[in-house]
Write a protein that holds these residues in place. Structure first.
Motif, mmCIF file in Angstrom:
data_model
loop_
_atom_site.group_PDB
_atom_site.id
_atom_site.type_symbol
_atom_site.label_atom_id
_atom_site.label_comp_id
_atom_site.label_asym_id
_atom_site.label_seq_id
_atom_site.Cartn_x
_atom_site.Cartn_y
_atom_site.Cartn_z
ATOM 1 N N SER A 249 0.819 -1.208 0.000
ATOM 2 C CA SER A 249 0.000 0.000 0.000
ATOM 3 C C SER A 249 0.852 1.257 0.000
ATOM 4 C CB SER A 249 -0.961 0.000 1.192
ATOM 5 O OG SER A 249 -1.861 1.089 1.093
ATOM 6 N N TYR A 250 1.129 1.829 1.156
ATOM 7 C CA TYR A 250 1.806 3.113 1.238
ATOM 8 C C TYR A 250 3.316 2.988 1.419
ATOM 9 C CZ TYR A 250 -3.032 4.483 1.981
ATOM 10 O OH TYR A 250 -4.393 4.650 1.853
ATOM 11 N N VAL A 251 3.828 1.775 1.435
ATOM 12 C CA VAL A 251 5.271 1.545 1.522
ATOM 13 C C VAL A 251 5.670 0.434 0.563
ATOM 14 C CG1 VAL A 251 5.470 2.319 3.926
ATOM 15 C CG2 VAL A 251 5.022 -0.105 3.429
ATOM 16 N N THR A 292 -3.424 7.956 4.740
ATOM 17 C CA THR A 292 -4.659 8.686 4.996
ATOM 18 C C THR A 292 -4.494 9.660 6.156
ATOM 19 O OG1 THR A 292 -5.557 7.181 6.662
ATOM 20 C CG2 THR A 292 -5.851 6.543 4.353
ATOM 21 N N ASN A 293 -5.537 10.439 6.388
ATOM 22 C CA ASN A 293 -5.542 11.379 7.502
ATOM 23 C C ASN A 293 -6.279 10.825 8.717
ATOM 24 O OD1 ASN A 293 -4.126 13.516 6.211
ATOM 25 N ND2 ASN A 293 -5.977 14.054 5.073
ATOM 26 N N GLN A 299 -1.968 6.451 14.116
ATOM 27 C CA GLN A 299 -1.506 5.690 15.266
ATOM 28 C C GLN A 299 -0.791 4.422 14.832
ATOM 29 O OE1 GLN A 299 -1.590 6.633 18.628
ATOM 30 N NE2 GLN A 299 -0.118 4.932 18.602
ATOM 31 N N PHE A 300 -1.300 3.791 13.768
ATOM 32 C CA PHE A 300 -0.651 2.594 13.218
ATOM 33 C C PHE A 300 0.788 2.905 12.803
ATOM 34 C CE2 PHE A 300 0.568 0.680 9.124
ATOM 35 C CZ PHE A 300 0.765 -0.634 9.525
ATOM 36 N N VAL A 301 0.983 4.025 12.093
ATOM 37 C CA VAL A 301 2.328 4.384 11.628
ATOM 38 C C VAL A 301 3.238 4.709 12.810
ATOM 39 C CG1 VAL A 301 3.686 6.004 10.254
ATOM 40 C CG2 VAL A 301 1.501 5.174 9.388
ATOM 41 N N GLN A 302 2.714 5.406 13.805
ATOM 42 C CA GLN A 302 3.510 5.696 14.993
ATOM 43 C C GLN A 302 3.957 4.404 15.675
ATOM 44 O OE1 GLN A 302 4.769 8.603 15.899
ATOM 45 N NE2 GLN A 302 3.752 9.580 14.153
ATOM 46 N N ASN A 303 3.073 3.419 15.700
ATOM 47 C CA ASN A 303 3.439 2.113 16.266
ATOM 48 C C ASN A 303 4.552 1.462 15.440
ATOM 49 O OD1 ASN A 303 1.503 2.432 18.244
ATOM 50 N ND2 ASN A 303 -0.044 1.204 17.202
ATOM 51 N N CYS A 304 4.486 1.650 14.122
ATOM 52 C CA CYS A 304 5.542 1.111 13.247
ATOM 53 C C CYS A 304 6.876 1.793 13.535
ATOM 54 C CB CYS A 304 5.160 1.304 11.778
ATOM 55 S SG CYS A 304 3.837 0.235 11.197
ATOM 56 N N PHE A 305 6.844 3.109 13.743
ATOM 57 C CA PHE A 305 8.071 3.834 14.082
ATOM 58 C C PHE A 305 8.673 3.296 15.375
ATOM 59 C CE2 PHE A 305 6.517 7.919 11.772
ATOM 60 C CZ PHE A 305 6.992 7.431 10.566
#
Length: 355
Positions: A249-251, A292-293, A299-305
């Motif tokens: 998807s986005y990566v 998306t916004n 929160q999902f992306v922050q968890n990935c970080f």
């Protein structure tokens, strides 16, 4: 300090051909031209002001972008003007470093009488430097080889042959004697080594595979960043070949093969084509660049970080010729746990996407 400068210049040719652990520069000399200074070539000016350094050495430093005038790199024929600030910079602090052997665990994937291949974990600095005088891979190697008669951690003819960044994981080769260092360095110089990386990048890479060509050099605006100069006016020639392994998807998970070995080459080249490495703080990859916004996605992306708190880059494959036997050696390091967990999380997102 003059002796430090001479030693650094001697190693510039090798260092410009390989990836460095970090891109920070340290000022070794600074001069301010007088108000009445007549126009003079910068190499002649520095040769007059630094005792024991020849113009030829200074010209080599200029070719390596180590001579700055008003914080911008200049060539040796630059004409000094009144009140110009002239700096000589290096990628290590202006002090002698005492290499203290430290019992730091190393993942040694191969070793013989001439060399070692180490799978470096993320977060381990390769060379001592400002803020990291101890606890580096060099300190660990010094401990591992402390009983090896030929090995001296302070001898530049031995040790680390190439470098990867602190937060990049993967394979790196160490020479245990001068013979091995010379032969391995020649292989890197002649681009006969085989180096392949895997990286998670932002965005869906359109082409299945491609070639990125563009000179890489330090940004003229921010000396901590490497940037691509497509017109070739600055920087050094660099080529990266990439192949998409998986789109999520986005990566995208990509495989990168280095034809050259410039500082931050993959990081700079992938950003140049619009696909910054995931969580690469220095190059802006620690921001949400695609998606998306929705708060749930953020929160999902922050968890990935949090799962992979570094640029998602791994030196997976390293191949070269054994200096003494002529045997072709090829090594592969598995993707480390933090990147594996990161990829699994993105795959789970794709399988159950509702954000």
């Amino acid at each position: 300090m003059t002796e430090d400068f001479l030693d650094d210049i001697d190693e510039l040719a090798e260092e410009e051909l390989v990836e460095e652990q970090e891109s920070q520069l340290y000022e070794h000399y600074r001069f301010v031209a007088d108000k009445g200074q007549g126009q003079m070539r910068v190499d002649k000016y520095l040769a007059m002001h630094i005792v024991g350094v020849s113009r030829n050495r200074i010209q080599q430093a200029a070719e390596a972008n180590c001579i700055l005038v008003n914080e911008i790199p200049v060539k040796s024929n630059y004409k000094i003007k009144p009140l110009d600030t002239i700096s000589v910079v290096m990628n290590r602090p202006p002090r002698e470093l005492e290499i203290i052997p430290e019992d730091i665990p190393l993942d040694i994937v191969y070793e013989d009488e001439d060399l070692m291949v180490i799978n470096k974990p993320p977060g381990l600095v390769v060379h001592p430097g400002f803020g990291n005088y101890q606890g580096t891979m060099v300190n660990a190697v010094a401990y591992k080889l402390k009983d090896t008669p030929e090995y001296d951690a302070k001898d530049p003819r031995l040790g680390i042959v190439h470098r990867i960044d602190k937060d990049t994981s993967g394979l790196i080769v160490v020479a245990k004697n001068a013979y091995a260092k010379a032969h391995l360095s020649a292989q890197f110089f002649n681009k006969t080594t085989k180096r392949q990386y895997v990286a998670l990048v932002w965005g869906s890479v359109e082409a299945d595979e491609g070639r990125i060509e563009g000179n890489i050099g330090r940004s003229l605006k921010n000396r901590m960043l490497m940037t691509v100069f497509p017109d070739g006016d600055f920087g050094k020639h660099a080529v990266t070949h990439y192949k998409v392994i998986e789109r999520m998807s986005y990566v995208s998970l990509v495989q990168c093969r280095l034809e050259t070995g410039r500082t931050h080459q993959i990081r700079a080249h992938m950003k140049h084509i619009g696909h910054t490495l995931f969580n690469d703080e220095r190059y802006g990859g620690n921001e949400i660049l695609k998606g998306t916004n929705f708060a749930k996605y953020k929160q999902f992306v922050q968890n990935c970080f949090s799962i992979c708190p570094r640029q998602a880059l791994h030196a997976q494959t390293l191949g070269f010729i054994q200096p003494r036997t002529g045997e072709e050696l090829m090594f592969e390091a598995p993707i480390p746990k933090d990147m594996t967990l990161l990829l699994d999380k993105w795959r789970g997102y794709i399988a159950n996407r509702d954000i």
